[in-house]
Design a protein around this motif. Sequence first.
Motif, PDB file in Angstrom:
ATOM      1  N   PRO A 102       0.792  -1.230   0.000  1.00 17.27           N
ATOM      2  CA  PRO A 102       0.000   0.000   0.000  1.00 17.27           C
ATOM      3  C   PRO A 102       0.819   1.272   0.000  1.00 17.27           C
ATOM      4  O   PRO A 102       0.257   2.364   0.110  1.00 17.27           O
ATOM      5  CB  PRO A 102      -0.784  -0.129   1.311  1.00 17.27           C
ATOM      6  CG  PRO A 102       0.181  -0.809   2.236  1.00 17.27           C
ATOM      7  CD  PRO A 102       0.939  -1.793   1.373  1.00 17.27           C
ATOM      8  N   ASP A 103       2.154   1.144  -0.113  1.00 17.20           N
ATOM      9  CA  ASP A 103       2.989   2.343  -0.074  1.00 17.20           C
ATOM     10  C   ASP A 103       2.639   3.325  -1.184  1.00 17.20           C
ATOM     11  O   ASP A 103       2.666   4.544  -0.981  1.00 17.20           O
ATOM     12  CB  ASP A 103       4.476   1.964  -0.165  1.00 17.20           C
ATOM     13  CG  ASP A 103       4.992   1.332   1.115  1.00 17.20           C
ATOM     14  OD1 ASP A 103       4.405   1.585   2.178  1.00 17.20           O
ATOM     15  OD2 ASP A 103       5.988   0.588   1.050  1.00 17.20           O
ATOM     16  N   SER A 133       5.012   1.549   4.901  1.00 18.26           N
ATOM     17  CA  SER A 133       3.838   2.088   5.588  1.00 18.26           C
ATOM     18  C   SER A 133       2.676   1.122   5.462  1.00 18.26           C
ATOM     19  O   SER A 133       2.677   0.233   4.613  1.00 18.26           O
ATOM     20  CB  SER A 133       3.452   3.445   4.977  1.00 18.26           C
ATOM     21  OG  SER A 133       3.089   3.285   3.610  1.00 18.26           O
ATOM     22  N   ALA A 134       1.675   1.321   6.306  1.00 14.53           N
ATOM     23  CA  ALA A 134       0.476   0.482   6.280  1.00 14.53           C
ATOM     24  C   ALA A 134      -0.756   1.358   6.113  1.00 14.53           C
ATOM     25  O   ALA A 134      -0.722   2.562   6.404  1.00 14.53           O
ATOM     26  CB  ALA A 134       0.373  -0.342   7.564  1.00 14.53           C
ATOM     27  N   PHE A 135      -1.839   0.742   5.660  1.00 15.92           N
ATOM     28  CA  PHE A 135      -3.119   1.430   5.511  1.00 15.92           C
ATOM     29  C   PHE A 135      -4.143   0.657   6.320  1.00 15.92           C
ATOM     30  O   PHE A 135      -4.374  -0.531   6.069  1.00 15.92           O
ATOM     31  CB  PHE A 135      -3.523   1.487   4.033  1.00 15.92           C
ATOM     32  CG  PHE A 135      -4.797   2.242   3.775  1.00 15.92           C
ATOM     33  CD1 PHE A 135      -4.908   3.584   4.098  1.00 15.92           C
ATOM     34  CD2 PHE A 135      -5.888   1.615   3.190  1.00 15.92           C
ATOM     35  CE1 PHE A 135      -6.074   4.297   3.856  1.00 15.92           C
ATOM     36  CE2 PHE A 135      -7.068   2.313   2.935  1.00 15.92           C
ATOM     37  CZ  PHE A 135      -7.159   3.655   3.268  1.00 15.92           C
ATOM     38  N   ALA A 136      -4.736   1.303   7.312  1.00 19.55           N
ATOM     39  CA  ALA A 136      -5.641   0.633   8.241  1.00 19.55           C
ATOM     40  C   ALA A 136      -7.055   1.171   8.073  1.00 19.55           C
ATOM     41  O   ALA A 136      -7.396   2.234   8.605  1.00 19.55           O
ATOM     42  CB  ALA A 136      -5.156   0.817   9.682  1.00 19.55           C
ATOM     43  N   MET A 137      -7.873   0.443   7.330  1.00 19.08           N
ATOM     44  CA  MET A 137      -9.267   0.831   7.131  1.00 19.08           C
ATOM     45  C   MET A 137     -10.213  -0.303   7.515  1.00 19.08           C
ATOM     46  O   MET A 137     -11.194  -0.107   8.229  1.00 19.08           O
ATOM     47  CB  MET A 137      -9.519   1.254   5.679  1.00 19.08           C
ATOM     48  CG  MET A 137     -10.944   1.752   5.427  1.00 19.08           C
ATOM     49  SD  MET A 137     -11.216   2.428   3.765  1.00 19.08           S
ATOM     50  CE  MET A 137     -11.331   0.900   2.826  1.00 19.08           C
ATOM     51  N   THR A 138      -9.928  -1.522   7.047  1.00 16.53           N
ATOM     52  CA  THR A 138     -10.808  -2.668   7.261  1.00 16.53           C
ATOM     53  C   THR A 138     -10.860  -3.057   8.738  1.00 16.53           C
ATOM     54  O   THR A 138      -9.850  -3.013   9.443  1.00 16.53           O
ATOM     55  CB  THR A 138     -10.321  -3.858   6.429  1.00 16.53           C
ATOM     56  OG1 THR A 138     -10.179  -3.439   5.070  1.00 16.53           O
ATOM     57  CG2 THR A 138     -11.275  -5.022   6.491  1.00 16.53           C
ATOM     58  N   GLU A 139     -12.048  -3.472   9.203  1.00 12.94           N
ATOM     59  CA  GLU A 139     -12.235  -3.849  10.594  1.00 12.94           C
ATOM     60  C   GLU A 139     -12.871  -5.226  10.702  1.00 12.94           C
ATOM     61  O   GLU A 139     -13.683  -5.610   9.848  1.00 12.94           O
ATOM     62  CB  GLU A 139     -13.121  -2.816  11.308  1.00 12.94           C
ATOM     63  CG  GLU A 139     -12.513  -1.427  11.341  1.00 12.94           C
ATOM     64  CD  GLU A 139     -13.376  -0.398  12.060  1.00 12.94           C
ATOM     65  OE1 GLU A 139     -12.958   0.766  12.127  1.00 12.94           O
ATOM     66  OE2 GLU A 139     -14.472  -0.766  12.545  1.00 12.94           O
ATOM     67  N   PRO A 140     -12.527  -5.981  11.752  1.00  9.51           N
ATOM     68  CA  PRO A 140     -13.074  -7.336  11.900  1.00  9.51           C
ATOM     69  C   PRO A 140     -14.530  -7.368  12.334  1.00  9.51           C
ATOM     70  O   PRO A 140     -15.237  -8.349  12.095  1.00  9.51           O
ATOM     71  CB  PRO A 140     -12.176  -7.967  12.968  1.00  9.51           C
ATOM     72  CG  PRO A 140     -11.651  -6.812  13.761  1.00  9.51           C
ATOM     73  CD  PRO A 140     -11.508  -5.677  12.787  1.00  9.51           C
ATOM     74  N   PHE A 169      -6.276  -6.824   8.466  1.00  5.75           N
ATOM     75  CA  PHE A 169      -5.810  -6.793   7.089  1.00  5.75           C
ATOM     76  C   PHE A 169      -5.113  -5.468   6.767  1.00  5.75           C
ATOM     77  O   PHE A 169      -5.287  -4.905   5.685  1.00  5.75           O
ATOM     78  CB  PHE A 169      -6.952  -7.084   6.103  1.00  5.75           C
ATOM     79  CG  PHE A 169      -7.346  -8.531   6.089  1.00  5.75           C
ATOM     80  CD1 PHE A 169      -6.559  -9.470   5.446  1.00  5.75           C
ATOM     81  CD2 PHE A 169      -8.484  -8.958   6.760  1.00  5.75           C
ATOM     82  CE1 PHE A 169      -6.896 -10.814   5.467  1.00  5.75           C
ATOM     83  CE2 PHE A 169      -8.828 -10.301   6.786  1.00  5.75           C
ATOM     84  CZ  PHE A 169      -8.032 -11.235   6.124  1.00  5.75           C
ATOM     85  N   ALA A 170      -4.350  -4.996   7.744  1.00  5.72           N
ATOM     86  CA  ALA A 170      -3.514  -3.809   7.527  1.00  5.72           C
ATOM     87  C   ALA A 170      -2.230  -4.275   6.842  1.00  5.72           C
ATOM     88  O   ALA A 170      -1.253  -4.648   7.502  1.00  5.72           O
ATOM     89  CB  ALA A 170      -3.211  -3.114   8.848  1.00  5.72           C
ATOM     90  N   MET A 181       1.307   4.443   9.777  1.00  3.19           N
ATOM     91  CA  MET A 181       0.042   3.987   9.194  1.00  3.19           C
ATOM     92  C   MET A 181      -0.811   5.205   8.847  1.00  3.19           C
ATOM     93  O   MET A 181      -0.717   6.248   9.495  1.00  3.19           O
ATOM     94  CB  MET A 181      -0.747   3.141  10.204  1.00  3.19           C
ATOM     95  CG  MET A 181      -0.068   1.889  10.687  1.00  3.19           C
ATOM     96  SD  MET A 181      -1.108   1.061  11.936  1.00  3.19           S
ATOM     97  CE  MET A 181      -0.852   2.141  13.358  1.00  3.19           C
ATOM     98  N   ILE A 182      -1.637   5.041   7.841  1.00  2.38           N
ATOM     99  CA  ILE A 182      -2.750   5.957   7.617  1.00  2.38           C
ATOM    100  C   ILE A 182      -4.000   5.222   8.081  1.00  2.38           C
ATOM    101  O   ILE A 182      -4.302   4.132   7.594  1.00  2.38           O
ATOM    102  CB  ILE A 182      -2.851   6.382   6.149  1.00  2.38           C
ATOM    103  CG1 ILE A 182      -1.627   7.240   5.782  1.00  2.38           C
ATOM    104  CG2 ILE A 182      -4.140   7.159   5.901  1.00  2.38           C
ATOM    105  CD1 ILE A 182      -1.589   7.685   4.342  1.00  2.38           C
ATOM    106  N   VAL A 183      -4.694   5.795   9.051  1.00  3.30           N
ATOM    107  CA  VAL A 183      -5.795   5.121   9.743  1.00  3.30           C
ATOM    108  C   VAL A 183      -7.105   5.861   9.483  1.00  3.30           C
ATOM    109  O   VAL A 183      -7.179   7.084   9.617  1.00  3.30           O
ATOM    110  CB  VAL A 183      -5.535   5.060  11.264  1.00  3.30           C
ATOM    111  CG1 VAL A 183      -6.662   4.327  11.978  1.00  3.30           C
ATOM    112  CG2 VAL A 183      -4.193   4.386  11.547  1.00  3.30           C
ATOM    113  N   MET A 184      -8.135   5.094   9.128  1.00  2.00           N
ATOM    114  CA  MET A 184      -9.463   5.673   8.916  1.00  2.00           C
ATOM    115  C   MET A 184     -10.362   5.312  10.096  1.00  2.00           C
ATOM    116  O   MET A 184     -10.399   4.169  10.536  1.00  2.00           O
ATOM    117  CB  MET A 184     -10.074   5.150   7.617  1.00  2.00           C
ATOM    118  CG  MET A 184     -11.433   5.751   7.282  1.00  2.00           C
ATOM    119  SD  MET A 184     -11.898   5.374   5.579  1.00  2.00           S
ATOM    120  CE  MET A 184     -13.584   5.973   5.523  1.00  2.00           C
ATOM    121  N   GLY A 185     -11.044   6.308  10.605  1.00  2.00           N
ATOM    122  CA  GLY A 185     -11.953   6.089  11.726  1.00  2.00           C
ATOM    123  C   GLY A 185     -13.099   7.076  11.701  1.00  2.00           C
ATOM    124  O   GLY A 185     -13.287   7.810  10.729  1.00  2.00           O
TER     125      GLY A 185
END
Length: 410
Positions: A102-103, A133-140, A169-170, A181-185
Amino acid sequence: MSLFDISERAQQLQNELLDFMDAHVYPAETMYEEQMRAAGDPHFHPPILEELKAEARRRGLWNLFHPHPATGAGLTNLEYAPLAEIMGRSHIAPEACNCNAPDTGNMEVLELFGTEKHKEKYLKPLLDGTMASAFAMTEPGVASSDATNVELSMVKDGDEYVLNGRKWFASNALHKNCKVMIVMGKTDPAAPTHRQQSMMVVPIDAPGVTVMRNLPVFGYADREGHAEIDFKDVRVPVEDLLKGEGEGFAISQARLGPGRIHHCMRAIGAAERALELMCKRAQSRVTFGKPIADNANIQDWIAEARIDIEMVRLLTLKAAYLMDTVGNKEAQTEIAAIKVAAPAIALRIVDRAIQVHGGAGITDDFPLAMSYAHLRTLRLADGPDEVHKRAIARRELRQYRDLRPEGIRA
């Protein structure tokens, strides 16, 4: 002059990349596997990758994805498409050229929406290939195929936001060089549906961030990892909010459009490699007194593979051309279409290549089994097939809304 003609420079880059693949990348695949096995660590960063990165930089095959001339190659989507396809023929080529997800998406987000501090601290080393870097959007806990469902809370407290929730799945979060990380919340649950979400830049070692585990994909522990991450009272300075409160969904759409087409380009490359391996195996293996290639069903598979690759490549080039000429929004149907078609077609070709290889096809002696796992995963990544089909169907049906019965035309 055809619709899909590209510049002389882009053609030169194609030739250089093809030579790089033949001279360095394909021969390095065996060394890569040997170094990974010797390390005994599924997330080890093999030295051969750094050697490939140095050679790619020397050849000018670096940040090819990046459309900004000051920091990247400055290519159009149409010019980049054949390059991404070529890199897609090997699982180590994208990172060797600093063009790996995801870079890539994170770099574009930081370029467009990051502060000068973000660009200096994170974007610059990402562009240099010294950081991941990581991209954190998906949640369990929610159906993340609808991004408005995200539940990780981002509550403002003075000059900070406090983050609580869990992601999974980050991708890249277990990469040895991953620092951010870029984190969506969700910053405002009471806002209109598409204005509730925000994105923030969060160091992976921030207090309260815990990488819980790696998630294997079809039994493969990918080197970069697919992490489940817990956020417990993680404090993020307000200046690390990207673009502004409520802009998370808009940023995700800006990020995922190019990301989806990059995935599809690489999938076509994987299909080409599978077809090549299928032809070589069919010609060299003999059953019942003749090469497998002489069997009519094998010839059908080979012919169908070539037809399918050419069709999906043309659709992908059309999507790239539209993105360049009328913008991502106007190319939504084509982007959604290739996201459904490319992985499915590549998956079918890889499956048949495995069949032609027999038992060897499901081992690690050939790249087919790993390719199958990655391509099957791609039917879920960046939105499952069903979401993209729904979007396409809705746009088609919209033309005939006046035929719906009175009172139910919504």
